[in-house]
Scaffold this motif. Structure first.
Motif, short mmCIF file in Angstrom:
data_model
loop_
_atom_site.label_atom_id
_atom_site.label_comp_id
_atom_site.label_asym_id
_atom_site.label_seq_id
_atom_site.Cartn_x
_atom_site.Cartn_y
_atom_site.Cartn_z
N PRO A 1 0.83 -1.21 0.00
CA PRO A 1 0.00 0.00 0.00
C PRO A 1 0.86 1.26 0.00
O PRO A 1 1.95 1.27 0.57
N LEU A 2 0.36 2.29 -0.63
CA LEU A 2 1.08 3.57 -0.68
C LEU A 2 0.64 4.51 0.44
O LEU A 2 1.43 5.27 0.97
N ILE A 3 -0.64 4.47 0.77
CA ILE A 3 -1.20 5.43 1.72
C ILE A 3 -1.05 4.90 3.14
O ILE A 3 -1.63 3.86 3.49
N PRO A 4 -0.30 5.59 4.01
CA PRO A 4 -0.10 5.11 5.39
C PRO A 4 -1.38 5.28 6.22
O PRO A 4 -2.15 6.23 6.02
N HIS A 5 -1.62 4.36 7.12
CA HIS A 5 -2.79 4.45 8.02
C HIS A 5 -2.69 5.67 8.92
O HIS A 5 -3.71 6.23 9.34
N SER A 6 -1.48 6.09 9.23
CA SER A 6 -1.28 7.19 10.18
C SER A 6 -1.48 8.57 9.56
O SER A 6 -1.50 9.58 10.25
N TRP A 7 -1.64 8.62 8.25
CA TRP A 7 -1.74 9.91 7.55
C TRP A 7 -3.12 10.51 7.73
O TRP A 7 -4.14 9.85 7.55
N THR A 8 -3.17 11.78 8.11
CA THR A 8 -4.44 12.50 8.22
C THR A 8 -4.45 13.60 7.16
O THR A 8 -3.86 14.68 7.36
N PRO A 9 -5.09 13.36 6.03
CA PRO A 9 -5.06 14.35 4.94
C PRO A 9 -6.01 15.51 5.21
O PRO A 9 -6.82 15.47 6.15
N SER A 10 -5.91 16.54 4.40
CA SER A 10 -6.83 17.68 4.48
C SER A 10 -8.23 17.22 4.09
O SER A 10 -8.42 16.15 3.51
N ASP A 11 -9.22 18.04 4.39
CA ASP A 11 -10.62 17.67 4.10
C ASP A 11 -10.84 17.43 2.61
O ASP A 11 -11.54 16.49 2.23
N ASP A 12 -10.27 18.30 1.77
CA ASP A 12 -10.48 18.15 0.32
C ASP A 12 -9.87 16.84 -0.19
O ASP A 12 -10.48 16.15 -1.02
N VAL A 13 -8.68 16.52 0.29
CA VAL A 13 -8.03 15.27 -0.13
C VAL A 13 -8.80 14.07 0.41
O VAL A 13 -9.02 13.08 -0.29
N GLN A 14 -9.25 14.18 1.66
CA GLN A 14 -10.02 13.08 2.26
C GLN A 14 -11.28 12.80 1.46
O GLN A 14 -11.67 11.64 1.28
N GLU A 15 -11.89 13.86 0.95
CA GLU A 15 -13.12 13.70 0.17
C GLU A 15 -12.86 12.91 -1.12
O GLU A 15 -13.66 12.05 -1.51
N VAL A 16 -11.74 13.19 -1.78
CA VAL A 16 -11.40 12.44 -3.00
C VAL A 16 -11.20 10.96 -2.66
O VAL A 16 -11.70 10.07 -3.36
N LEU A 17 -10.48 10.68 -1.57
CA LEU A 17 -10.24 9.30 -1.16
C LEU A 17 -11.54 8.61 -0.76
O LEU A 17 -11.78 7.44 -1.11
N ASP A 18 -12.41 9.33 -0.06
CA ASP A 18 -13.68 8.74 0.36
C ASP A 18 -14.54 8.37 -0.84
O ASP A 18 -15.25 7.36 -0.83
N THR A 19 -14.49 9.20 -1.88
CA THR A 19 -15.26 8.89 -3.09
C THR A 19 -14.76 7.59 -3.71
O THR A 19 -15.56 6.73 -4.12
N CYS A 20 -13.46 7.43 -3.80
CA CYS A 20 -12.89 6.18 -4.36
C CYS A 20 -13.27 4.98 -3.49
O CYS A 20 -13.50 3.87 -4.01
N ARG A 21 -13.36 5.18 -2.19
CA ARG A 21 -13.73 4.07 -1.30
C ARG A 21 -15.21 3.72 -1.44
O ARG A 21 -15.59 2.55 -1.25
N VAL A 22 -16.04 4.69 -1.77
CA VAL A 22 -17.44 4.39 -2.07
C VAL A 22 -17.52 3.48 -3.30
O VAL A 22 -18.28 2.50 -3.32
#
Length: 869
Positions: free
Chosen positions: A423-444
């Protein structure tokens, strides 16, 4: 169209108008009815050119209070609604010559080889993508009443209707018109993306659900009668996708949570519709004879067909009502198809083909066309949002800033990570809200079946890394299947650069393996036209498609071009056949995918018969284009259109971009600023709320010019360029292009329609009242070019009047023209008052009434012009 049919349409409009008049009289009294009737007569006379009537309208509106102006606006918006309903019903009932069988017979009569016709029909693949762009101005509650009204008109026009039934139907019509009159026509709040999606679902439920199997049945009957074969049950002849709840480009209200909710609502709506189908089948399939395969499935049940359907029927009901966890909902098409096909095969084996080929077959067709997800949801996002994810992530990882890397370095990084098993994305990483939203969309996307999705579209795509970035995001978020990713090329520069970008992608071995020989590319029509004018944009779109087709053949890749067309010529709008035949040869090999936007969804698909007709037109046009592709442009045509496009671009940009007076004029001469108050759709009117005209979306840009009847984005600079090149010794070449090149001919034909809708005298009236003296000359210059352009196209086409080749379209516009006229002069009065609202003469109630009246006129004019955005 013959005179008797013309008379029928006019009589229907007159009858509905008179019924509305009775409704108004019942509420407001005979004095108001007389006033409305006088305005209606003056509107017709003003449209015919009588200046005294125009002056009477102007004087009357100036003398009335705000509440009275609102009442008049509502009346004429309703008149136009009724005229549209009458025309929809008329088209549905009287244009049977556009049936699929008739159209295909015409194709055969052109000498097409029987086997080629058969292959083309069997390989039909039409994907219509419903979008929620804010050009649908009518509330859903009113759309429902209008649909009921159209149904009553159909019954009224039934041959040999009895006197009793005629009275009953007319009473119902009067009731529906009264309901509409007493309903607020303006939404109190802007619709949410979920509201828009629900509206899309309702189009499927009330129209397409019935129309699609009827269309496929007609196609099947044609194949059986002409070729003695059947259309395969699993044929993907027509399917539906959607952007509603998935298009987040510039719309902050489309979030991952919204996408999740829309996906779930779609599955529940599909469960509802299939439940109704299975309820009907449960009643019909009461037989007890069955084959061994069905007997093995149901055991010793006395009614084996009902037994086979019982479990899935119950599960559909539980899914519909949300009574079981989401994980237990009906999740795949196979869950439906397995028992349905078992019943279908058994009925055939037992000599009950006539039963199998009825409602059961229609339901099986619906599973293949709609599925348990109802439609396939596309996801769209801006390329910068994806790049921001990796910029933030690489900074966190301490390996630099992705956004500052070269294209070569970006590709190397992305390809390395795409091939990596860690995996590339670490579990410990807390991204900004805008970045989190992009990731959440992909997880949907990862949480749902691939059957629920269409493609992932990247707007403002300009490099190969834009595509690779999305594929890496999907992988990192758990998407285990190869979701098609389509770059959207929409500006003039991006269109011109698209072959280079796609070649860079297709040169990557990993990428070619990933796509398994199938590539989607979206061609944007709106932003390129806003950027460079309709002629330059149209030619850039053509050249881009031509080069992409050639590249796909070279790389042995099946290319599906996705056309992001709007309703107007300024946004790529063309009639279906003209649009398809104006594409380069070879562009339909991978199927036909196109957006259906805004109000055009209702006008094409709002009633079952209209929807069936529209599907037939699409199918016949695609088949004809496959069998008889449009010609590749001759070298003389190419040289000529290149000169025209360059001149058209320079003419357009010289006004819109370079003239310092253009923006100040646009702001005061149109209701562009007031449009923002109309709660049309969920997206903001501007991509950047602080931006100027350059950030204005293509839709409100065109919408504003339509309101004043200048319709400037569709024609500015075009005929001026055509005339200049033609007069430079190219008369014969231009005539050849008109006669033999669908790409060029279709553009002139659409301009012909645009000029019928343009009214220089109305634009002049807006200027006279609203534009300061130091800018009036600017509008005069634009109208001078408009009038010259109209004269030019008439001369080039050898016509004496607009729309000579489309008498029905001309009649339609003439019927609505008289109703539109008062709304324009009313809007001018309202704009003048609203822009003075800061003065002490207006109370808060006055301002609220003014703004409501303004929104009613905007809505009414949009309804009257129909393809406004």
């Amino acid at each position: 169209m013959n005179d008797s049919l013309n008379a029928q349409l006019k009589d229907t409009v007159r009858y509905l108008g008179a019924t509305l008049g009775e409704t108004i009289e019942a509420e407001l009294g005979s004095e108001w009815l007389q006033k409305i009737e006088q305005i209606r007569q003056d509107g017709r006379d003003s449209y015919a050119g009588e200046t005294e009537s125009t002056q009477r309208l102007t004087d009357l509106f100036a003398s009335l209070d705000n509440r009275s102006l609102l009442t008049i606006g509502r009346a004429f918006a309703q008149f136009l609604n009724l005229a549209n309903i009458a025309e929809q019903e008329f088209n549905s009932a009287n244009q049977r010559d556009e049936s699929l069988a008739v159209s295909l017979e015409k194709i055969k009569s052109l000498g097409a080889d029987r086997e080629k016709v058969l292959a083309a029909v069997k390989n039909l693949n039409i994907d219509l993508v419903l979008t929620a762009h804010p050009t649908e101005v009518t509330r859903r509650t009113l759309i429902h009443k209008h649909r009921q009204l159209a149904s009553q008109l159909q019954e009224l026009h039934t041959t040999n209707i009895t006197e009793h039934n005629e009275k009953r139907v007319k009473t119902r019509i009067a009731g529906l018109i009264s309901q509409a009159w007493h309903t607020e026509e303006i939404r109190s709040v802007r619709p949410t993306p979920v509201d828009e999606a629900r509206w899309g679902f309702s189009v499927i439920e009330t129209s397409l659900w019935e129309a699609v199997p009827e269309f496929l049945r007609e196609l099947d009957e044609y194949l059986q009668s002409q070729f003695d074969i059947s259309l395969p049950l699993d044929a993907k002849t027509v399917q539906f996708s959607s952007w509603m709840g998935g298009d987040r480009d510039g719309n902050p209200f489309v979030t991952s949570m919204v996408t999740e909710e829309v996906l779930r609502r779609a599955r529940r709506r599909a469960a509802k519709l299939f439940s109704l189908d299975l309820d009907n089948l449960y009643i019909e399939l009461s037989m007890n004879d069955c084959n061994e395969q069905l007997r093995e499935l149901v055991g010793d049940a006395k009614e084996p067909y009902r037994a086979a359907l019982k479990a899935v029927r119950n599960k559909l009901e539980l899914t519909r009502d949300g009574q079981i966890p989401v994980e237990e909902w009906v999740a795949s098409n196979d869950e439906l198809l397995h028992p349905l096909m078992a019943c279908y095969d058994s009925l055939h084996d037992c000599g009950m083909q006539v039963i199998a080929e009825g409602a059961l077959k229609d339901t099986i067709r619906r599973v293949h066309s709609f599925g348990v997800n109802l439609l396939k949801l596309d996801i769209r996002q801006d390329s910068e949002r994806h790049a921001d994810v990796f910029s933030e992530l690489t900074r966190y990882l301490g390996i630099g800033d992705y956004g500052q890397w070269s294209e070569e370095d970006k590709q190397a990084f992305l390809l390395r990570e795409l091939s990596s098993k860690r995996p590339l994305i670490p579990h410990s990483w807390t991204p900004s809200d805008d970045v989190q939203e992009v990731l959440d969309t992909c997880r949907v996307i990862a949480r749902h079946s691939k059957e629920g999705f269409g493609i992932y579209i990247i707007s403002m795509a300009s490099e190969a890394s834009d595509v690779l970035a999305v594929q890496l995001l999907l992988k990192e978020c758990g998407v285990t299947w190869p979701m098609p990713v389509a770059p959207l090329f929409e500006t003039l520069d991006d269109l011109n650069n698209s072959p280079k970008v796609m070649r860079s992608l297709l040169d990557i071995d990993w990428y070619r393996g990933y796509i398994s020989g199938r590539q989607y590319v979206m061609i944007g029509y709106s932003d390129s036209a806003k950027d460079a004018g309709s002629l330059a944009a149209g030619w850039a779109q053509y050249e881009s498609q031509e080069a992409l087709v050639q590249l796909s053949e070279e790389k042995d890749v099946t290319l599906t071009l996705f056309h992001g067309r709007g309703g107007t010529i300024g946004r790529g709008g063309l009639p279906a056949k003209a649009a398809i035949h104006s594409q380069p040869p070879g562009s339909l090999t991978g199927g036909f995918r196109v957006t259906e936007q805004g109000e055009t969804i209702r006008y094409k698909f709002g009633m079952p018969q209209l929807a069936k007709r529209s599907l037939s037109i699409y199918a016949a046009a695609v088949v004809e284009a496959m069998l008889s592709p449009p010609p590749a442009p001759k070298e003389t045509w190419r040289e000529t259109i290149i000169k025209m496009a360059a001149l058209g671009r320079d003419n357009y940009r010289g006004v819109v971009r370079s003239d310092p007076e253009f923006v100040p004029y646009f702001r005061v001469a149109t209701p562009e600023q007031e449009l923002g108050k109309l709660p049309l759709g969920s997206r903001p009117a501007k991509r950047n709320p602080q931006g100027g005209i350059e950030s204005l979306r293509a839709i409100p840009w065109i919408f504003a010019w339509a309101q004043t009847r200048m319709v400037l984005p569709s024609w500015l600079g075009v005929m001026k360029a055509v005339e200049a090149v033609k007069n430079d010794g190219n008369d014969d070449v231009v005539k050849d292009m008109i006669d033999n090149w669908p790409f060029f001919n279709s553009r002139l034909s659409m301009l012909d329609m645009v000029f019928k809708k343009a009214e220089p005298h109305i634009s002049a009236a807006y200027d006279a009242r609203l534009v300061p003296d130091n800018l009036k000359h600017f509008g005069e210059g634009l109208r001078a070019e408009l009038k010259q352009s109209i004269d030019s196209i008439l001369r080039i086409l050898d016509h004496t009047d607009m729309m000579e080749d489309d008498p029905h379209g001309r009649l339609s516009m003439d019927i609505r023209g008289g109703y539109l006229e008062p709304l324009h002069y009313l809007q001018i009065e309202l704009l003048d008052r609203i822009r003075k609202e800061g003065s002490s003469e207006y109370s808060d109630n006055d301002i609220a009434t003014l703004e409501m009246a303004m929104m009613v006129t905007i809505t009414g004019i949009a309804i009257g012009l129909r393809n406004t955005g």
